[in-house]
Design an enzyme around this catalytic site. Structure first.
Site, PDB file in Angstrom:
ATOM      1  N   HIS A  51       0.858  -1.190   0.000  1.00 16.78           N
ATOM      2  CA  HIS A  51       0.000   0.000   0.000  1.00 16.78           C
ATOM      3  C   HIS A  51       0.891   1.236   0.000  1.00 16.78           C
ATOM      4  O   HIS A  51       1.915   1.274   0.687  1.00 16.78           O
ATOM      5  CB  HIS A  51      -0.911  -0.017   1.235  1.00 16.78           C
ATOM      6  CG  HIS A  51      -1.920   1.085   1.264  1.00 16.78           C
ATOM      7  ND1 HIS A  51      -1.584   2.378   1.634  1.00 16.78           N
ATOM      8  CD2 HIS A  51      -3.236   1.106   0.962  1.00 16.78           C
ATOM      9  CE1 HIS A  51      -2.674   3.130   1.577  1.00 16.78           C
ATOM     10  NE2 HIS A  51      -3.687   2.379   1.160  1.00 16.78           N
ATOM     11  N   ASP A  86       0.889   4.158   1.411  1.00 20.93           N
ATOM     12  CA  ASP A  86       1.237   4.712   2.719  1.00 20.93           C
ATOM     13  C   ASP A  86       2.191   3.798   3.474  1.00 20.93           C
ATOM     14  O   ASP A  86       3.069   4.257   4.204  1.00 20.93           O
ATOM     15  CB  ASP A  86      -0.022   4.940   3.555  1.00 20.93           C
ATOM     16  CG  ASP A  86      -0.921   6.027   2.996  1.00 20.93           C
ATOM     17  OD1 ASP A  86      -0.396   6.966   2.354  1.00 20.93           O
ATOM     18  OD2 ASP A  86      -2.154   5.944   3.180  1.00 20.93           O
ATOM     19  N   LYS A  87       2.026   2.491   3.295  1.00 22.96           N
ATOM     20  CA  LYS A  87       2.917   1.555   3.970  1.00 22.96           C
ATOM     21  C   LYS A  87       4.298   1.506   3.318  1.00 22.96           C
ATOM     22  O   LYS A  87       5.301   1.261   3.989  1.00 22.96           O
ATOM     23  CB  LYS A  87       2.289   0.163   3.992  1.00 22.96           C
ATOM     24  CG  LYS A  87       1.269   0.009   5.089  1.00 22.96           C
ATOM     25  CD  LYS A  87       1.954  -0.067   6.429  1.00 22.96           C
ATOM     26  CE  LYS A  87       1.218   0.719   7.481  1.00 22.96           C
ATOM     27  NZ  LYS A  87       2.029   1.074   8.619  1.00 22.96           N
ATOM     28  N   GLU A 146      10.078  11.799   7.231  1.00 22.00           N
ATOM     29  CA  GLU A 146       8.806  11.658   6.520  1.00 22.00           C
ATOM     30  C   GLU A 146       9.093  11.295   5.059  1.00 22.00           C
ATOM     31  O   GLU A 146      10.053  11.784   4.461  1.00 22.00           O
ATOM     32  CB  GLU A 146       8.008  12.960   6.563  1.00 22.00           C
ATOM     33  CG  GLU A 146       7.842  13.545   7.952  1.00 22.00           C
ATOM     34  CD  GLU A 146       7.009  12.682   8.877  1.00 22.00           C
ATOM     35  OE1 GLU A 146       6.215  11.858   8.357  1.00 22.00           O
ATOM     36  OE2 GLU A 146       7.148  12.810  10.101  1.00 22.00           O
ATOM     37  N   GLU A 198      14.290  15.771   9.924  1.00 19.49           N
ATOM     38  CA  GLU A 198      15.492  16.216  10.620  1.00 19.49           C
ATOM     39  C   GLU A 198      16.213  15.038  11.255  1.00 19.49           C
ATOM     40  O   GLU A 198      15.576  14.051  11.661  1.00 19.49           O
ATOM     41  CB  GLU A 198      15.128  17.237  11.693  1.00 19.49           C
ATOM     42  CG  GLU A 198      14.132  16.710  12.734  1.00 19.49           C
ATOM     43  CD  GLU A 198      13.905  17.710  13.847  1.00 19.49           C
ATOM     44  OE1 GLU A 198      13.990  18.916  13.581  1.00 19.49           O
ATOM     45  OE2 GLU A 198      13.654  17.271  14.988  1.00 19.49           O
ATOM     46  N   LYS A 211      -5.690  -4.430   0.354  1.00 15.89           N
ATOM     47  CA  LYS A 211      -6.370  -4.022   1.579  1.00 15.89           C
ATOM     48  C   LYS A 211      -7.319  -5.149   1.996  1.00 15.89           C
ATOM     49  O   LYS A 211      -7.825  -5.892   1.150  1.00 15.89           O
ATOM     50  CB  LYS A 211      -7.175  -2.728   1.378  1.00 15.89           C
ATOM     51  CG  LYS A 211      -6.346  -1.548   0.947  1.00 15.89           C
ATOM     52  CD  LYS A 211      -7.202  -0.299   0.719  1.00 15.89           C
ATOM     53  CE  LYS A 211      -7.594   0.347   2.010  1.00 15.89           C
ATOM     54  NZ  LYS A 211      -8.255   1.670   1.799  1.00 15.89           N
ATOM     55  N   PHE A 231      -8.082  -4.069 -10.692  1.00 21.46           N
ATOM     56  CA  PHE A 231      -7.122  -3.429  -9.784  1.00 21.46           C
ATOM     57  C   PHE A 231      -5.714  -3.767 -10.275  1.00 21.46           C
ATOM     58  O   PHE A 231      -4.983  -4.514  -9.653  1.00 21.46           O
ATOM     59  CB  PHE A 231      -7.346  -3.898  -8.356  1.00 21.46           C
ATOM     60  CG  PHE A 231      -6.581  -3.166  -7.293  1.00 21.46           C
ATOM     61  CD1 PHE A 231      -5.728  -2.104  -7.583  1.00 21.46           C
ATOM     62  CD2 PHE A 231      -6.711  -3.548  -5.957  1.00 21.46           C
ATOM     63  CE1 PHE A 231      -5.030  -1.446  -6.583  1.00 21.46           C
ATOM     64  CE2 PHE A 231      -6.015  -2.903  -4.951  1.00 21.46           C
ATOM     65  CZ  PHE A 231      -5.169  -1.848  -5.265  1.00 21.46           C
ATOM     66  N   ASP A 261      -1.912   5.841  -6.207  1.00 17.30           N
ATOM     67  CA  ASP A 261      -2.280   6.818  -5.190  1.00 17.30           C
ATOM     68  C   ASP A 261      -1.017   7.222  -4.445  1.00 17.30           C
ATOM     69  O   ASP A 261      -0.160   6.378  -4.170  1.00 17.30           O
ATOM     70  CB  ASP A 261      -3.301   6.208  -4.227  1.00 17.30           C
ATOM     71  CG  ASP A 261      -3.956   7.232  -3.313  1.00 17.30           C
ATOM     72  OD1 ASP A 261      -3.764   8.446  -3.534  1.00 17.30           O
ATOM     73  OD2 ASP A 261      -4.660   6.818  -2.372  1.00 17.30           O
ATOM     74  N   ALA A 262      -0.895   8.481  -4.101  1.00 19.53           N
ATOM     75  CA  ALA A 262       0.274   8.939  -3.359  1.00 19.53           C
ATOM     76  C   ALA A 262       0.289   8.332  -1.962  1.00 19.53           C
ATOM     77  O   ALA A 262      -0.754   8.067  -1.364  1.00 19.53           O
ATOM     78  CB  ALA A 262       0.276  10.464  -3.265  1.00 19.53           C
ATOM     79  N   ARG A 304      -0.021   7.744   7.807  1.00 22.26           N
ATOM     80  CA  ARG A 304      -1.451   7.882   7.499  1.00 22.26           C
ATOM     81  C   ARG A 304      -2.255   6.634   7.833  1.00 22.26           C
ATOM     82  O   ARG A 304      -3.461   6.608   7.572  1.00 22.26           O
ATOM     83  CB  ARG A 304      -1.657   8.229   6.022  1.00 22.26           C
ATOM     84  CG  ARG A 304      -1.305   9.654   5.696  1.00 22.26           C
ATOM     85  CD  ARG A 304      -2.049  10.171   4.483  1.00 22.26           C
ATOM     86  NE  ARG A 304      -1.777   9.404   3.283  1.00 22.26           N
ATOM     87  CZ  ARG A 304      -2.064   9.848   2.051  1.00 22.26           C
ATOM     88  NH1 ARG A 304      -2.634  11.034   1.892  1.00 22.26           N
ATOM     89  NH2 ARG A 304      -1.789   9.101   0.996  1.00 22.26           N
ATOM     90  N   LYS A 305      -1.637   5.625   8.415  1.00 17.14           N
ATOM     91  CA  LYS A 305      -2.350   4.391   8.741  1.00 17.14           C
ATOM     92  C   LYS A 305      -2.206   4.068  10.226  1.00 17.14           C
ATOM     93  O   LYS A 305      -1.896   2.951  10.625  1.00 17.14           O
ATOM     94  CB  LYS A 305      -1.849   3.243   7.864  1.00 17.14           C
ATOM     95  CG  LYS A 305      -2.290   3.363   6.415  1.00 17.14           C
ATOM     96  CD  LYS A 305      -3.781   3.197   6.253  1.00 17.14           C
ATOM     97  CE  LYS A 305      -4.270   3.418   4.834  1.00 17.14           C
ATOM     98  NZ  LYS A 305      -4.344   4.852   4.496  1.00 17.14           N
ATOM     99  N   LYS A 335      10.325   7.752  13.335  1.00 16.36           N
ATOM    100  CA  LYS A 335      10.713   8.456  14.558  1.00 16.36           C
ATOM    101  C   LYS A 335      11.634   7.594  15.410  1.00 16.36           C
ATOM    102  O   LYS A 335      11.381   6.402  15.613  1.00 16.36           O
ATOM    103  CB  LYS A 335       9.468   8.822  15.368  1.00 16.36           C
ATOM    104  CG  LYS A 335       8.530   9.771  14.636  1.00 16.36           C
ATOM    105  CD  LYS A 335       7.264  10.032  15.426  1.00 16.36           C
ATOM    106  CE  LYS A 335       6.330  10.979  14.646  1.00 16.36           C
ATOM    107  NZ  LYS A 335       5.054  11.199  15.363  1.00 16.36           N
ATOM    108  N   LYS A 373      11.142   9.991  20.707  1.00 19.36           N
ATOM    109  CA  LYS A 373       9.807  10.523  20.420  1.00 19.36           C
ATOM    110  C   LYS A 373       8.788   9.643  21.142  1.00 19.36           C
ATOM    111  O   LYS A 373       8.584   8.481  20.794  1.00 19.36           O
ATOM    112  CB  LYS A 373       9.518  10.532  18.922  1.00 19.36           C
ATOM    113  CG  LYS A 373      10.102  11.715  18.163  1.00 19.36           C
ATOM    114  CD  LYS A 373      11.577  11.676  18.016  1.00 19.36           C
ATOM    115  CE  LYS A 373      12.082  12.740  17.036  1.00 19.36           C
ATOM    116  NZ  LYS A 373      13.557  12.762  16.982  1.00 19.36           N
ATOM    117  N   ASP A 380       5.668   9.655  21.033  1.00 20.32           N
ATOM    118  CA  ASP A 380       4.610   9.127  20.162  1.00 20.32           C
ATOM    119  C   ASP A 380       4.830   7.647  19.915  1.00 20.32           C
ATOM    120  O   ASP A 380       3.873   6.866  19.859  1.00 20.32           O
ATOM    121  CB  ASP A 380       4.620   9.852  18.803  1.00 20.32           C
ATOM    122  CG  ASP A 380       3.877  11.164  18.833  1.00 20.32           C
ATOM    123  OD1 ASP A 380       3.080  11.369  19.757  1.00 20.32           O
ATOM    124  OD2 ASP A 380       4.105  11.982  17.935  1.00 20.32           O
TER     125      ASP A 380
END
Length: 409
Positions: free
Chosen positions: A16, A18-19, A44, A57, A184, A251, A259-260, A265-266, A286, A290, A292
């Site tokens: 995918h 995003d992955k 990123e 960074e 998916k 597909f 798709d970008a 995003r997941k 990260k 961090k 998060d």
């Protein structure tokens, strides 16, 4: 409390878009941590048709040093560092399996816009003579565990991940040569009380080779997907299942060409499939200063050990931090009325276990061994519910059970 309801979770494959971005970002984290265990990274990634862009960074001894005059003409990069980063990025995409006209590991344009870490962020996080290492950002993080599955994960997400993991393994081995990397899945379960009793719907959309959207080849693809589902989800749950396999039809164009993709995003796929709250921060790209990332790992570890210790059948834990401050602002435990002792007592027990060090960012990293290049494997098929192996997935260990029982005896 409702006694019967439907609940759904989704997963996405390693291909995918995003992955793809998450895996590239975590490959960069691993690269820098392999050079310097104290490296700071916030990477990123953007992926689209024949393009990968890195931004963010870093601070890393021997790779990027903003005070190294000898490297100044190369933007403070060590000789060969940019080339090594590009090699890691392309190797990540190659491993996933992209050799398509619209996205090919050896042909996409690569742009590296990583730069040095902000001095203002660094001064708040770094330990000093008068302060311990602080959290890398403010925020709230959640951990969760439930006894629905052997891995103490929500069943809807557990099965969604397993379907795609199996399909990816078949694609890589050549057992399903008609599959392409992007896919998916989505699983809906009917619950009675707290127990899943039936899979009412399974959705699988998978990128495929030309021609597998009609006739005998389409039938072959559909039969394959149903076979995978039947081998992943227990047959007792499949008695009333409706299948949706590539419901839009063809597909063929997929991945970053379709798709970008962007890092982070997941986050629901990465965690608990919507069965538990999420603080909002992504993990991939990260380093473990961090919170998060690291605090989400420690709260999963705590919640899992609470359930494994028999103190509850479900457990949600929240923790909060302020940037530059080492001590957490709050710790909250909720066993959803399934606890064998009071939630406040579990909170006190956690804070009283010496080896957890008061859950400061430094103590979390030390206890779980997070300053290691262990992150790329987390970036597909979930960060939680995985088998701890060697240094990988240490937050899935069950080595706090005895401590919790002793503290609450």
């Amino acid at each position: 409390m409702r006694t019967e309801y439907l609940f759904t979770s989704e997963s996405v494959s390693e291909g995918h878009p995003d992955k793809v971005a998450d895996q590239i970002s975590d490959a960069i984290v691993d690269l820098f941590l392999s050079k310097d265990p104290e490296a700071r990274i916030a990477c990123e990634t953007l992926t689209t048709t024949q393009l990968v862009v890195l931004a963010g960074e870093i601070r890393c001894k021997g790779v990027y040093e903003a005070d190294n005059e000898a490297w100044k003409d190369n933007g403070y990069w060590a000789p060969g560092a940019k080339e090594e980063i590009a090699k890691v990025v392309r190797a990540t995409v190659k491993r996933i399996g992209y050799e398509q006209d619209g996205f090919h590991w050896d042909k996409f344009e690569f742009i590296n816009r990583l730069h040095g870490q902000s001095a203002h962020i660094a001064q708040g996080v770094d330990a000093g003579a008068n302060k311990d290492e602080g959290a890398g950002d403010q925020g709230i993080m959640f951990g969760y565990a439930t006894d629905e599955t052997p891995d103490l994960m929500p069943a809807t997400l557990y099965y969604s991940h397993k379907i795609l993991e199996r399909m990816a393994a078949d694609r890589h081995s050549g057992a399903a040569p008609f599959l392409e990397p992007d896919a998916k899945s989505q699983v809906t379960l009917r619950y009675e009380g707290s127990l899943p009793v039936a899979a009412t719907a399974v959705v699988v959309s998978t990128q495929h080779a030309e021609g597998y959207d009609e006739g005998e080849k389409e039938a072959e693809l559909h039969a394959y997907v149903k076979r995978v589902v039947s081998e992943v989800i227990p047959p007792v749950l499949l008695r009333e299942t409706e299948y949706f396999i590539n419901p839009t039809g063809s597909f063929v164009i997929g991945g970053p060409d379709g798709d970008a993709g962007l890092t982070g995003r997941k986050i629901i796929v990465d965690t608990y499939g919507g069965a538990a709250p999420h603080g909002g921060g992504a993990f991939s790209g990260k380093d473990p200063t961090k919170v998060d990332r690291s605090a989400a790992y420690i709260t999963r570890y705590l919640a899992k050990n609470v359930v494994a210790a028999g103190l509850a059948t479900r457990c949600t834990i929240q923790i909060a931090y302020a940037i530059g401050v080492s001590k957490p602002l709050s710790l909250y435990v909720d066993t959803h009325d399934t606890g064998t002792v009071g939630d406040d007592k579990i909170e006190q027990a956690i804070l009283g276990i010496a080896k957890l060090g008061g859950l400061t960012p430094r103590s979390i990293r030390t206890h779980l061994g997070l300053n290691k290049p262990i992150y790329q494997p987390t970036a597909a098929y979930g960060h939680f519910g995985r088998k701890p192996e060697g240094d990988l997935f240490p937050w899935e260990r069950l080595d706090l059970v005895d401590d919790l029982k002793a503290a609450l005896a």
